[in-house]
Design an enzyme around this catalytic site. Structure first.
Site, PDB file in Angstrom:
ATOM      1  N   LYS A  44       0.819  -1.185   0.091  1.00  0.00           N
ATOM      2  CA  LYS A  44       0.029  -0.062  -0.031  1.00  0.00           C
ATOM      3  C   LYS A  44       0.706   1.320  -0.003  1.00  0.00           C
ATOM      4  O   LYS A  44       0.136   2.319   0.174  1.00  0.00           O
ATOM      5  CB  LYS A  44      -0.902   0.010   1.276  1.00  0.00           C
ATOM      6  CG  LYS A  44      -1.954  -1.234   1.240  1.00  0.00           C
ATOM      7  CD  LYS A  44      -2.243  -2.081   0.079  1.00  0.00           C
ATOM      8  CE  LYS A  44      -3.069  -1.117  -0.765  1.00  0.00           C
ATOM      9  NZ  LYS A  44      -3.342  -1.653  -2.325  1.00  0.00           N
ATOM     10  N   HIS A  99       7.483  -7.424  -1.349  1.00  0.00           N
ATOM     11  CA  HIS A  99       7.070  -6.972  -0.077  1.00  0.00           C
ATOM     12  C   HIS A  99       7.707  -7.605   1.061  1.00  0.00           C
ATOM     13  O   HIS A  99       7.406  -7.318   2.160  1.00  0.00           O
ATOM     14  CB  HIS A  99       5.449  -7.163  -0.237  1.00  0.00           C
ATOM     15  CG  HIS A  99       4.813  -6.151  -0.875  1.00  0.00           C
ATOM     16  ND1 HIS A  99       4.917  -4.920  -0.974  1.00  0.00           N
ATOM     17  CD2 HIS A  99       3.454  -6.631  -1.360  1.00  0.00           C
ATOM     18  CE1 HIS A  99       3.873  -4.431  -1.823  1.00  0.00           C
ATOM     19  NE2 HIS A  99       3.108  -5.399  -1.988  1.00  0.00           N
ATOM     20  N   SER A 129      -4.912   3.156   3.154  1.00  0.00           N
ATOM     21  CA  SER A 129      -5.135   2.506   1.858  1.00  0.00           C
ATOM     22  C   SER A 129      -5.330   0.929   2.177  1.00  0.00           C
ATOM     23  O   SER A 129      -6.248   0.438   1.517  1.00  0.00           O
ATOM     24  CB  SER A 129      -3.824   2.659   1.170  1.00  0.00           C
ATOM     25  OG  SER A 129      -3.887   2.028  -0.049  1.00  0.00           O
TER      26      SER A 129
HETATM   27  P1  A3P Z   1      -4.958   4.765  -2.029  1.00  0.00           P
HETATM   28  O1  A3P Z   1      -5.735   3.595  -1.606  1.00  0.00           O
HETATM   29  O2  A3P Z   1      -4.667   5.807  -1.096  1.00  0.00           O
HETATM   30  O3  A3P Z   1      -5.639   5.485  -3.140  1.00  0.00           O
HETATM   31  P2  A3P Z   1       0.187  -0.581  -3.720  1.00  0.00           P
HETATM   32  O4  A3P Z   1       0.440  -0.365  -5.235  1.00  0.00           O
HETATM   33  O5  A3P Z   1       1.471  -0.575  -2.895  1.00  0.00           O
HETATM   34  O6  A3P Z   1      -0.766  -1.579  -3.218  1.00  0.00           O
HETATM   35  O7  A3P Z   1      -0.658   0.870  -3.379  1.00  0.00           O
HETATM   36  C1  A3P Z   1      -1.685   1.317  -3.839  1.00  0.00           C
HETATM   37  C2  A3P Z   1      -1.851   2.726  -3.336  1.00  0.00           C
HETATM   38  O8  A3P Z   1      -1.305   3.301  -4.701  1.00  0.00           O
HETATM   39  C3  A3P Z   1      -3.319   3.212  -3.683  1.00  0.00           C
HETATM   40  O9  A3P Z   1      -3.739   4.244  -2.801  1.00  0.00           O
HETATM   41  C4  A3P Z   1      -3.305   3.712  -5.091  1.00  0.00           C
HETATM   42  O10 A3P Z   1      -4.366   4.717  -5.532  1.00  0.00           O
HETATM   43  C5  A3P Z   1      -2.133   4.473  -5.248  1.00  0.00           C
HETATM   44  N1  A3P Z   1      -1.505   4.380  -6.506  1.00  0.00           N
HETATM   45  C6  A3P Z   1      -1.573   3.469  -7.600  1.00  0.00           C
HETATM   46  N2  A3P Z   1      -1.177   4.208  -8.706  1.00  0.00           N
HETATM   47  C7  A3P Z   1      -1.191   5.394  -8.559  1.00  0.00           C
HETATM   48  C8  A3P Z   1      -0.795   6.556  -9.376  1.00  0.00           C
HETATM   49  N3  A3P Z   1      -0.428   6.607 -10.612  1.00  0.00           N
HETATM   50  N4  A3P Z   1      -0.816   7.788  -8.807  1.00  0.00           N
HETATM   51  C9  A3P Z   1      -1.151   7.918  -7.700  1.00  0.00           C
HETATM   52  N5  A3P Z   1      -1.424   6.935  -6.699  1.00  0.00           N
HETATM   53  C10 A3P Z   1      -1.230   6.026  -7.108  1.00  0.00           C
END
Ligand code: A3P
Length: 287
Positions: A44, A99, A129
């Site tokens: 996240k 991870h 998140s």
């Molecule tokens: P939120 O849940 O706060 O929106 P991971 O990839 O480690 O699982 O993290 C997911 C988080 O990264 C989510 O946050 C997602 O929206 C955000 N995210 C993924 N791609 C993104 C992008 N291009 N720009 C901004 N945030 C992004």
């Protein structure tokens, strides 16, 4: 809905897509190669954003690859059943993600010249998140309330364990020339500068048109619309798409709409205790 984790050496893993034998092999047998490019993060933290950026850097901004191949095939998860089946046999070059906390990662990483990028995010936003994501992802404990998930997070009772230990562990690598630390907040604040930093670290060159295309195709909207990156093609057996989406809000500071005053205080206290020893001002969310 509720399901418990797969436990390995005191760390909880999702119970779908992971096997103890692979986790043992990653730790004890997997050999990191000098040419590897590895994305490291606590879940996240914006991992998929960084994976997308790295894919686009290697395709020189051409969106064809990110629009035709799923993100988990472009940068497989080392520790999953599917990733571990594939990566040890894969010829160079290898781009992959993990991870894992440092103590479960292959020890060969310490002597390798592999390029590692450790992505961090304000842990308060990581909590926020995660609360939403673990209502979607199957094979994990389903949080009924934010308060419940908040407590699990502080106890390290969430996939991949304690954020604090993950962060302290990997940051021991800080200062090595093949280890880059980058934050979600930096990506947000200035994506262009951050992408330049990443491709220079990887030893790649992009002209301004190619760079503009990376920025355009790694935007939140572009990723949300790209079914090869937004996880909507993951089968229902693994994700309950009716509960929400991976690309949820994509902002910094959403935690402020979720934490109670008591949670803010409890978190700050634990954060201060755990993060002693790291230089002040290291993270953008501390200033
Ligand atoms: P939120 O849940 O706060 O929106 P991971 O990839 O480690 O699982 O993290 C997911 C988080 O990264 C989510 O946050 C997602 O929206 C955000 N995210 C993924 N791609 C993104 C992008 N291009 N720009 C901004 N945030 C992004």
């Amino acid at each position: 809905m509720a399901s418990d984790y797969l436990w390995f050496e005191g760390i909880p893993f999702p119970s779908l897509g992971y096997r103890i034998e692979d986790l043992k092999s990653v730790k004890n047998e997997f050999v990191v190669r000098d040419g590897d490019v590895i994305t490291l993060s606590f879940p996240k933290s914006g991992t998929n954003w960084l994976r997308e950026i790295i894919s686009l850097i290697y395709s020189k901004g051409d969106p064809n690859w990110v629009q035709s191949v799923p993100i988990w095939d472009r940068s497989p998860w080392l520790e999953t059943e599917a990733g571990y089946e594939y990566l040890p046999k894969k010829e160079d070059p290898r781009i992959y993600s993990s991870h894992l906390p440092i103590q479960l990662f292959s020890k060969s990483v310490f002597h390798s010249k592999a390029k590692m990028i450790y992505l961090l995010r304000n842990p308060r936003d990581v909590i926020t998140s995660g609360f939403y994501f673990y209502r979607i992802l199957k094979g994990c404990k389903y949080p009924q309330t934010f308060d419940q998930y908040f407590e699990w997070f502080l106890q390290g009772n969430v996939p991949f364990g304690s954020w604090f230990d993950h962060c302290q562990g990997w940051l021991q690598m800080r200062g090595k020339e093949n280890f880059l630390v980058i934050t979600y907040e930096e990506l947000h604040q200035n994506l262009r500068t951050s992408v330049e930093k990443i491709f220079q670290f990887l030893g790649e060159k992009l002209d301004s048109e190619e760079l503009n295309s990376v920025l355009k195709n790694a935007s939140f909207k572009a990723m949300q619309d790209n079914k090869m990156s937004n996880h909507t093609i993951i089968p229902d057996a693994f994700m309950d798409h009716s509960q929400g989406q991976l690309l949820r809000k994509g902002v910094t500071g959403d935690w402020k709409h979720h934490f109670t005053v008591a949670q803010r205080e409890a978190f700050d206290k634990i954060y201060r205790e755990y993060m002693t020893g790291l230089p002040p001002g290291l993270f953008p969310w501390d200033s």
